[in-house]
Structure formats: C-alpha cells, structure tokens
Scaffold this active site. Structure first.
Site, PDB file in Angstrom:
ATOM      1  N   HIS A  46      -0.621  -2.934  -4.342  1.00 43.92           N
ATOM      2  CA  HIS A  46      -0.526  -3.898  -5.437  1.00 43.92           C
ATOM      3  C   HIS A  46       0.823  -4.599  -5.485  1.00 43.92           C
ATOM      4  O   HIS A  46       1.013  -5.498  -6.306  1.00 43.92           O
ATOM      5  CB  HIS A  46      -0.775  -3.202  -6.775  1.00 43.92           C
ATOM      6  CG  HIS A  46      -2.161  -2.671  -6.927  1.00 43.92           C
ATOM      7  ND1 HIS A  46      -3.281  -3.465  -6.820  1.00 43.92           N
ATOM      8  CD2 HIS A  46      -2.618  -1.417  -7.170  1.00 43.92           C
ATOM      9  CE1 HIS A  46      -4.366  -2.729  -6.988  1.00 43.92           C
ATOM     10  NE2 HIS A  46      -3.997  -1.481  -7.197  1.00 43.92           N
ATOM     11  N   ARG A  72       2.957   3.401  -0.432  1.00 41.50           N
ATOM     12  CA  ARG A  72       1.539   3.398  -0.773  1.00 41.50           C
ATOM     13  C   ARG A  72       0.897   2.324   0.082  1.00 41.50           C
ATOM     14  O   ARG A  72       1.204   1.133  -0.040  1.00 41.50           O
ATOM     15  CB  ARG A  72       1.299   3.108  -2.252  1.00 41.50           C
ATOM     16  CG  ARG A  72      -0.219   2.990  -2.508  1.00 41.50           C
ATOM     17  CD  ARG A  72      -0.630   3.091  -3.938  1.00 41.50           C
ATOM     18  NE  ARG A  72      -0.202   1.948  -4.743  1.00 41.50           N
ATOM     19  CZ  ARG A  72      -0.561   1.784  -6.019  1.00 41.50           C
ATOM     20  NH1 ARG A  72      -1.335   2.682  -6.611  1.00 41.50           N
ATOM     21  NH2 ARG A  72      -0.126   0.742  -6.695  1.00 41.50           N
ATOM     22  N   GLU A 149      -7.995   8.660  -8.270  1.00 38.37           N
ATOM     23  CA  GLU A 149      -7.970   7.562  -9.234  1.00 38.37           C
ATOM     24  C   GLU A 149      -9.364   7.026  -9.562  1.00 38.37           C
ATOM     25  O   GLU A 149      -9.488   6.026 -10.265  1.00 38.37           O
ATOM     26  CB  GLU A 149      -7.097   6.422  -8.704  1.00 38.37           C
ATOM     27  CG  GLU A 149      -7.450   5.971  -7.302  1.00 38.37           C
ATOM     28  CD  GLU A 149      -6.492   4.918  -6.750  1.00 38.37           C
ATOM     29  OE1 GLU A 149      -5.808   4.265  -7.543  1.00 38.37           O
ATOM     30  OE2 GLU A 149      -6.440   4.761  -5.514  1.00 38.37           O
ATOM     31  N   ASP A 175      -5.751   3.765 -13.176  1.00 35.81           N
ATOM     32  CA  ASP A 175      -7.104   3.761 -12.621  1.00 35.81           C
ATOM     33  C   ASP A 175      -7.891   4.988 -13.058  1.00 35.81           C
ATOM     34  O   ASP A 175      -9.098   4.906 -13.300  1.00 35.81           O
ATOM     35  CB  ASP A 175      -7.054   3.685 -11.093  1.00 35.81           C
ATOM     36  CG  ASP A 175      -6.815   2.272 -10.599  1.00 35.81           C
ATOM     37  OD1 ASP A 175      -7.485   1.355 -11.091  1.00 35.81           O
ATOM     38  OD2 ASP A 175      -5.954   2.084  -9.731  1.00 35.81           O
TER      39      ASP A 175
END
Length: 255
Positions: A46, A72, A149, A175
């Site tokens: 993200h 990530r 998540e 999430d």
C-alpha cells in the site's frame, strides 16, 4: 541491534519495535532509522513507491547503521518476495495469507533449501552485502512473516502458524477488523470481536513457537500490545505522523 541481530533476537524469544514507511523519501527514512527502532517496515503493498523506492529506502536504512529493513511485499508472489530480499531486506511480511498452502508458498519463495521446497532464484544483488552470499546463510537469517488479515486466514491461523520455515504471524488490524464484520477499520461495535481475533492469532503464534507481530497506530498502543505478549510491534507510518505533526503545530500557532 543491527540487521542480522534481530533475527536471532526474535527467534530467541526477544522483542523488536519497528516503524512503518509508505513514502519514497529515503532521506526521511534514514533519519527515522537512526531514532532507535529495531527495524523499519517498508510498504510495497500500500506504500506510495515501486521497486526503486523500496531499494532506495533499504539503502537509507542501511546507511543509518542502526536498524534492519523489512519489506511488506506487494503480493504473495515469488517475484515480489525475491526482489525484496535481493534488494537487501532482512525479511518479508507477506500479505493475504489465507491457508497453510499460502504460507508454505511464501516460505518457499524466500528460501533456497529443498527442505522448504525452496524456489528463490539465486541473484543476491544487495543481500550478499548483508546476508550470505551462501544460500544456507540466507535461509538461516531471513525472516518470513505471514499476514493474518482475512476471515479465512483467521479460521486457518493455527494451521498457518505450524508451517515449517515460517517465523511469525503479522496482524494487520484494519483488515482484520473488516474480516470480523467491522464496517470500517475503527468500528467500535466490533472492537471485542477484533480483540478476540488478535488474541487467537497471538496464541497460535505462541503455541507454534513463532513470533506474534502486529501493527499499531501509536506508541501507547504498541506498549499495550507488547505487554499483552506480542514480540514484534510496528508503529504508525511516516505519512500519518507527518500529517498529525503538521496539524498539531498549526493548531498551536492558531491557539
């Protein structure tokens, strides 16, 4: 701790506190990496950066000589995982792990050894400066964490935690809140359900002898998570803190 030390610390039962970066701003990342955090989490899923931004931020973390860089990845994909590790990440946090098979695929993409059905292609462009360059050294020192998540991931969390070669379970609370029926990430009506899911995930990691890890919005929340038994906690992000600091200074000036 510096770089490889964090692997030994976490696998030995110790704790680590990190900071999250979503901006392609290596000068800022270098300064944050000198603040005393054990690791800097670089967000390729993200975050507002591509591979070049991940590479620059990893180099900035290394330039600070104080923290480890953990990425990530954009997806549970051998290319994404391999690129992050070849760029010099000490470890990867792999998103959207729903099943033990998903977790095993993440481990396989990050390892060379046949023990883990290793699929990592050999090309340690920067990682050889920090880990290895022997594949056995990389397999020993590289961290692999699976994100819990989704509703499916939570339902399978005990089986995911048992996957050989997985180092930890990393909770994405926003999430996970949606996964337990929250209308939005901070939905107070589902706070108890979220905390139950968080505790189930922590307990699954503990039972499997791997690291329970979680993201948090601020230092106070991070402290609460550490007190509750989490051993790897990441704080906030550079973008959210930049905005919060700017708003606070503006409010003070106008008071």
């Amino acid at each position: 701790m510096h770089h490889n030390d964090i692997t030994e610390t976490l696998r030995g039962g110790g704790t680590a506190v990190g900071y999250w970066t979503v901006l392609d701003a290596p000068v800022a990342t270098e300064r944050v990496a000198r603040a005393g955090y054990d690791y800097i989490g670089i967000d390729a899923q993200h975050g507002l950066m591509g591979y070049d931004g991940v590479l620059r931020n990893l180099m900035a973390v290394d330039a600070a000589h104080a923290a480890a860089g953990i990425v990530r990845t954009a997806a549970n994909d051998p290319v994404c995982i391999g690129q992050a590790l070849d760029a010099g990440a000490l470890g990867v946090i792999v998103p959207l792990v729903d099943t033990p098979e998903d977790a095993a695929a993440a481990v396989s993409a990050a390892r060379y050894s046949a023990r883990f059905s290793g699929r990592r292609s050999y090309g340690p462009m920067r990682s050889a400066l920090r880990i290895g360059p022997r594949p056995a050294d990389s397999d020993r020192e590289t961290l692999v964490l699976a994100m819990i998540e989704t509703a499916e991931g939570l339902a399978n969390v005990e089986q995911i935690a048992a996957v050989d070669g997985l180092d930890g379970l990393y909770i994405g609370p926003s999430d996970l809140m949606l996964a337990v029926g929250g209308a939005y990430p901070a939905d107070p009506d589902r706070a108890d359900a979220l905390e139950a899911a968080v505790e189930r995930t922590r307990a699954a990691a503990d039972a499997a002898g791997i690291v329970p890890a979680i993201h948090s919005l601020d230092g106070a929340t991070a402290k609460r998570r550490l007190d509750a038994g989490f051993r790897m906690v990441t704080i906030a992000s550079d973008l959210t803190h930049l905005e919060a600091a700017a708003r606070a200074h503006l409010a003070a000036a106008k008071a």
